[in-house]
Design a protein around this motif. Sequence first.
Motif, mmCIF file in Angstrom:
data_model
loop_
_atom_site.group_PDB
_atom_site.id
_atom_site.type_symbol
_atom_site.label_atom_id
_atom_site.label_comp_id
_atom_site.label_asym_id
_atom_site.label_seq_id
_atom_site.Cartn_x
_atom_site.Cartn_y
_atom_site.Cartn_z
ATOM 1 N N CYS A 148 0.655 -11.355 -2.203
ATOM 2 C CA CYS A 148 -0.656 -11.215 -1.573
ATOM 3 C C CYS A 148 -1.125 -9.775 -1.742
ATOM 4 O O CYS A 148 -0.318 -8.849 -1.816
ATOM 5 C CB CYS A 148 -0.541 -11.550 -0.083
ATOM 6 N N MET A 149 -2.431 -9.597 -1.810
ATOM 7 C CA MET A 149 -3.009 -8.252 -1.824
ATOM 8 C C MET A 149 -3.118 -7.762 -0.388
ATOM 9 O O MET A 149 -3.753 -8.405 0.458
ATOM 10 C CB MET A 149 -4.391 -8.258 -2.472
ATOM 11 N N HIS A 150 -2.503 -6.629 -0.105
ATOM 12 C CA HIS A 150 -2.609 -6.007 1.208
ATOM 13 C C HIS A 150 -3.624 -4.880 1.128
ATOM 14 O O HIS A 150 -3.505 -3.990 0.278
ATOM 15 C CB HIS A 150 -1.248 -5.462 1.656
ATOM 16 N N ILE A 151 -4.628 -4.914 2.008
ATOM 17 C CA ILE A 151 -5.633 -3.854 2.086
ATOM 18 C C ILE A 151 -5.404 -3.082 3.373
ATOM 19 O O ILE A 151 -5.468 -3.643 4.465
ATOM 20 C CB ILE A 151 -7.070 -4.417 2.074
ATOM 21 N N GLY A 152 -5.121 -1.777 3.244
ATOM 22 C CA GLY A 152 -4.933 -0.975 4.448
ATOM 23 C C GLY A 152 -3.675 -0.136 4.390
ATOM 24 O O GLY A 152 -2.999 -0.059 3.361
ATOM 25 N N PRO A 153 -3.340 0.523 5.509
ATOM 26 C CA PRO A 153 -2.175 1.406 5.553
ATOM 27 C C PRO A 153 -0.872 0.650 5.275
ATOM 28 O O PRO A 153 -0.749 -0.542 5.583
ATOM 29 C CB PRO A 153 -2.195 1.945 6.989
ATOM 30 N N TYR A 154 0.098 1.369 4.737
ATOM 31 C CA TYR A 154 1.395 0.754 4.468
ATOM 32 C C TYR A 154 2.055 0.261 5.760
ATOM 33 O O TYR A 154 2.748 -0.767 5.766
ATOM 34 C CB TYR A 154 2.319 1.764 3.776
ATOM 35 N N ASP A 155 1.837 0.987 6.857
ATOM 36 C CA ASP A 155 2.463 0.599 8.118
ATOM 37 C C ASP A 155 1.921 -0.717 8.666
ATOM 38 O O ASP A 155 2.515 -1.303 9.585
ATOM 39 C CB ASP A 155 2.274 1.699 9.169
ATOM 40 N N ASP A 156 0.791 -1.186 8.132
ATOM 41 C CA ASP A 156 0.216 -2.457 8.585
ATOM 42 C C ASP A 156 0.698 -3.639 7.741
ATOM 43 O O ASP A 156 0.238 -4.769 7.945
ATOM 44 C CB ASP A 156 -1.319 -2.396 8.532
ATOM 45 N N GLU A 157 1.594 -3.393 6.811
ATOM 46 C CA GLU A 157 2.062 -4.457 5.926
ATOM 47 C C GLU A 157 2.724 -5.634 6.645
ATOM 48 O O GLU A 157 2.634 -6.776 6.171
ATOM 49 C CB GLU A 157 3.013 -3.890 4.866
ATOM 50 N N PRO A 158 3.424 -5.434 7.777
ATOM 51 C CA PRO A 158 4.071 -6.575 8.428
ATOM 52 C C PRO A 158 3.130 -7.747 8.712
ATOM 53 O O PRO A 158 3.554 -8.903 8.643
ATOM 54 C CB PRO A 158 4.627 -5.975 9.719
ATOM 55 N N ALA A 159 1.866 -7.471 9.017
ATOM 56 C CA ALA A 159 0.920 -8.558 9.283
ATOM 57 C C ALA A 159 0.675 -9.386 8.028
ATOM 58 O O ALA A 159 0.613 -10.625 8.086
ATOM 59 C CB ALA A 159 -0.397 -7.990 9.808
ATOM 60 N N THR A 160 0.558 -8.731 6.880
ATOM 61 C CA THR A 160 0.366 -9.440 5.616
ATOM 62 C C THR A 160 1.625 -10.212 5.251
ATOM 63 O O THR A 160 1.558 -11.352 4.781
ATOM 64 C CB THR A 160 0.005 -8.446 4.498
ATOM 65 N N VAL A 161 2.786 -9.598 5.475
ATOM 66 C CA VAL A 161 4.063 -10.275 5.193
ATOM 67 C C VAL A 161 4.197 -11.535 6.049
ATOM 68 O O VAL A 161 4.652 -12.581 5.572
ATOM 69 C CB VAL A 161 5.244 -9.315 5.434
ATOM 70 N N ALA A 162 3.775 -11.464 7.298
ATOM 71 C CA ALA A 162 3.847 -12.630 8.179
ATOM 72 C C ALA A 162 2.989 -13.772 7.642
ATOM 73 O O ALA A 162 3.400 -14.940 7.672
ATOM 74 C CB ALA A 162 3.408 -12.250 9.590
ATOM 75 N N LEU A 163 1.798 -13.444 7.136
ATOM 76 C CA LEU A 163 0.935 -14.472 6.545
ATOM 77 C C LEU A 163 1.579 -15.086 5.302
ATOM 78 O O LEU A 163 1.516 -16.302 5.085
ATOM 79 C CB LEU A 163 -0.412 -13.857 6.166
ATOM 80 N N MET A 164 2.237 -14.254 4.491
ATOM 81 C CA MET A 164 2.911 -14.732 3.294
ATOM 82 C C MET A 164 4.030 -15.712 3.647
ATOM 83 O O MET A 164 4.176 -16.767 3.033
ATOM 84 C CB MET A 164 3.486 -13.537 2.508
#
Length: 210
Positions: A148-164
């Motif tokens: 997935c493409m994550h847009i935003g700070p690296y520290d916010d990646e857990p939210a994108t990972v959860a969606l994945m």
Amino acid sequence: MAFDYKKEYKEFYMPGKKPGIVTVPPMNYVAVRGQGDPNAEDGEYKASIGILYGIAYTIKMSKMGSHKIEGYFDHVVPPLEGFWWQDGVCGVDYSHKENFRWISAIRLPDFVTKADFDWAVSEATAKKKTDFSKAEFLSVNEGLCVQCMHIGPYDDEPATVALMHEFMEQQGYRLDITDARRHHEIYLSDARKTAPEKLKTVIRHPIAKV
């Protein structure tokens, strides 16, 4: 016009903002292994980036010298990538960056052999008077992944990972992180010049059918 892997292989470098399933073919990289917080000012991670680009640009600019690489074509140096893990942790714990272990990497063009790589290390060492001995020729076969493409700070990646992970489970897959298949990030933005909220990072996790 120089060959641009990001444009020619958009399925690997330009995924959508919603998770998707992709089969990634084997790729070769120039890589440097290390550990510790990537934000440390004088840490291993920042030093590794200089090594990677030194080798990548030596290969790119080989067309200007006497060493001719068979099959060479002009290309845009691919983006910086990273494979990340922490001992004893499934996935990534962003609250303890000091425990990161990583492989920082840049994809090598398909024409680069191990012999060409060894030449580039020797050439860069001689020309730049820098130690490039940490650079290694790394082959990775990721295979089936969710990304997935994550847009935003690296520290916010857990939210994108959860969606994945939610998406992969809905599609009948499970996480399959191993010593050979890691949490993978591809950095499409220059963090030194881009506002944190606009950073673009491809996040990729290996999966397997349930």
